[in-house]
Design an enzyme around this catalytic site. Structure first.
Site, short mmCIF file in Angstrom:
data_model
loop_
_atom_site.label_atom_id
_atom_site.label_comp_id
_atom_site.label_asym_id
_atom_site.label_seq_id
_atom_site.Cartn_x
_atom_site.Cartn_y
_atom_site.Cartn_z
N ALA A 1 0.87 -1.17 0.00
CA ALA A 1 0.00 0.00 0.00
C ALA A 1 0.91 1.23 0.00
O ALA A 1 2.06 1.16 0.45
CB ALA A 1 -0.89 -0.03 1.23
N GLY B 1 0.46 -4.79 1.10
CA GLY B 1 -0.73 -4.82 0.25
C GLY B 1 -0.50 -5.54 -1.07
O GLY B 1 -1.44 -6.07 -1.67
N GLU C 1 -0.97 -9.05 -0.30
CA GLU C 1 -2.40 -9.22 0.00
C GLU C 1 -3.25 -9.19 -1.27
O GLU C 1 -4.21 -9.95 -1.41
CB GLU C 1 -2.83 -8.15 1.00
CG GLU C 1 -2.15 -8.35 2.36
CD GLU C 1 -2.30 -7.17 3.31
OE1 GLU C 1 -1.83 -6.07 2.95
OE2 GLU C 1 -2.88 -7.34 4.38
N GLU D 1 4.57 -4.78 7.30
CA GLU D 1 3.88 -3.65 7.95
C GLU D 1 4.41 -3.38 9.35
O GLU D 1 4.42 -2.24 9.81
CB GLU D 1 2.37 -3.90 8.00
CG GLU D 1 1.68 -3.87 6.63
CD GLU D 1 1.62 -5.21 5.94
OE1 GLU D 1 2.38 -6.14 6.31
OE2 GLU D 1 0.82 -5.34 5.00
C1 LIG Z 1 0.03 -0.86 6.03
C2 LIG Z 1 -0.62 -1.85 5.16
C3 LIG Z 1 -1.90 -2.31 5.70
C4 LIG Z 1 -0.14 -2.30 4.05
C5 LIG Z 1 1.17 -1.99 3.37
O1 LIG Z 1 1.30 -2.47 2.32
S1 LIG Z 1 2.39 -1.00 4.05
C6 LIG Z 1 3.69 -1.09 2.87
C7 LIG Z 1 4.43 -2.37 2.95
N1 LIG Z 1 5.58 -2.33 2.06
C8 LIG Z 1 6.77 -1.93 2.46
O2 LIG Z 1 7.00 -1.59 3.61
C9 LIG Z 1 7.85 -1.93 1.41
C10 LIG Z 1 8.36 -0.53 1.19
N2 LIG Z 1 9.42 -0.50 0.15
C11 LIG Z 1 10.66 -0.95 0.38
O3 LIG Z 1 11.01 -1.42 1.42
C12 LIG Z 1 11.63 -0.79 -0.75
O4 LIG Z 1 11.11 0.14 -1.67
C13 LIG Z 1 11.90 -2.13 -1.50
C14 LIG Z 1 12.69 -3.08 -0.59
C15 LIG Z 1 10.62 -2.80 -1.96
C16 LIG Z 1 12.76 -1.83 -2.78
O5 LIG Z 1 13.91 -1.11 -2.42
P1 LIG Z 1 14.75 -0.32 -3.56
O6 LIG Z 1 15.92 0.27 -2.86
O7 LIG Z 1 14.98 -1.19 -4.72
O8 LIG Z 1 13.77 0.84 -4.07
P2 LIG Z 1 13.39 2.19 -3.32
O9 LIG Z 1 14.33 3.26 -3.70
O10 LIG Z 1 13.15 1.96 -1.87
O11 LIG Z 1 11.92 2.48 -3.97
C17 LIG Z 1 11.79 3.08 -5.24
C18 LIG Z 1 10.67 4.12 -5.13
O12 LIG Z 1 9.47 3.46 -4.78
C19 LIG Z 1 8.90 4.05 -3.62
N3 LIG Z 1 8.16 3.03 -2.86
C20 LIG Z 1 8.51 1.76 -2.64
N4 LIG Z 1 7.59 1.14 -1.90
C21 LIG Z 1 6.63 2.05 -1.64
C22 LIG Z 1 5.39 2.02 -0.90
N5 LIG Z 1 4.94 0.88 -0.33
N6 LIG Z 1 4.68 3.14 -0.83
C23 LIG Z 1 5.07 4.28 -1.44
N7 LIG Z 1 6.24 4.37 -2.16
C24 LIG Z 1 6.99 3.27 -2.25
C25 LIG Z 1 10.10 4.57 -2.87
O13 LIG Z 1 9.73 5.55 -1.95
C26 LIG Z 1 10.94 5.12 -4.01
O14 LIG Z 1 10.42 6.35 -4.46
P3 LIG Z 1 11.16 7.74 -4.10
O15 LIG Z 1 12.58 7.57 -4.52
O16 LIG Z 1 10.40 8.76 -4.86
O17 LIG Z 1 10.99 7.91 -2.59
#
Ligand SMILES: CC(C)=CC(=O)SCCNC(=O)CCNC(=O)[C@H](O)C(C)(C)COP(=O)(O)OP(=O)(O)OC[C@H]1O[C@@H](n2cnc3c(N)ncnc32)[C@H](O)[C@@H]1OP(=O)(O)O
Length: 257
Positions: A65, A108, A111, A131
């Protein structure tokens, strides 16, 4: 309908939905939710479509998400909007929905894949419920569906630690039906969906409904439900055709009736 966050196309009798927010690793924001659900519902209504595939990119099916959208939300906003509730509409799609997962399927994203009827995984797929690392917990069904797929011990470990599972572990654990090389994922998913779409659509829909009942009923109720639906299939022209084709040693020509 013009979509901003997904690509929507038909390949033969298969409806293909591709998540398309590459810069955010297909993070699932409200727009994605609205569009994925609308596209899937449109395919469900489209008589030319017999099965649906949902996929992402080679790097990410969906990295969860959208954290940036969620971060400022208050409790009352989340509660009053019933935040994430609309994803459940995907589980009311009556045609088979296959998740073709490459790369990250986290939070998500995992999910969403589990809301589909089955998951085909690329060999680079990674599944997780991270999460807890954000100070929250799964909210799109992960605590319930993951537990049913992989059992309490593994689901508990994944939800409590945020550990990711690779494709082979996901296959061993029953989360995914099969693992294929990443470069072949889409073709394989379209092939499987295309095969399903060749069968009698009412029979396919009854199979889906009946298998899904096994999650909601006791064994005795589920067996009775299965038998009743099985009996009802003798009212289908496609049952007559399927069995006649077998005895006449020819291919069946199903008419979805
Ligand atoms: C809370 C509930 C109920 C559900 C959820 O789903 S919470 C989210 C769960 N997911 C995560 O915690 C994963 C978050 N992402 C990561 O840990 C990393 O992005 C990665 C391990 C999947 C990949 O790492 P990598 O270094 O290859 O890439 P990044 O530079 O970190 O990401 C690229 C770009 O995408 C944005 N990003 C990634 N995931 C999300 C997300 N879940 N929501 C919003 N944005 C996301 C990340 O910020 C980056 O963009 P920016 O450079 O503009 O910040």
């Amino acid at each position: 309908m013009a979509y901003e966050t997904i690509l929507v196309e038909t390949r033969g009798r298969v409806g293909l939905i591709t998540l398309n927010r590459p810069k955010a690793l297909n993070a699932l924001n409200s727009k994605v939710l609205e569009e994925v659900v609308a596209a899937a519902e449109a395919f469900d209504e489209n008589a030319k479509v017999g099965a649906i595939v949902i996929t992402g990119s080679e790097k990410a099916f969906a990295a969860g998400a959208d954290i940036k959208e969620m971060q400022p939300k208050t409790y009352i906003e989340a509660y009053m909007e019933d935040f994430f509730a609309d994803w459940e509409r995907l589980t009311r799609i009556r045609k088979p929905v296959i998740a073709a997962v490459a790369g990250y399927a986290l939070g998500g994203g995992c999910e969403l894949a589990m809301m589909c009827d089955f998951i085909l995984a690329a060999d680079n797929a990674k599944f997780g419920q991270p999460e807890i690392t954000l100070g929250v917990m799964p909210g799109m069904g992960g605590s319930q569906r993951l537990t049913r797929f992989v059992g309490k011990s593994k689901a508990m470990e994944m939800c409590l630690t945020g550990r990711m599972m690779d494709a082979l572990e996901a296959e061993r654990s029953g989360l995914v039906s099969r693992v294929v090389p990443a470069g072949e994922l889409i073709e394989e998913a379209l092939k499987v969906a295309g095969k399903i779409a060749e069968f009698s659509l009412p029979a396919v829909m009854m199979v889906k409904e009946t298998v899904n009942r096994s999650y909601e009923m006791t064994l005795a109720e589920g067996l009775r439900f299965e038998r009743r639906v099985f009996h009802s299939m003798f009212a289908l022209a496609d049952q007559k055709e399927g069995m006649a084709a077998f005895t006449e040693k020819r291919s069946a020509q199903f008419r979805n009736r």
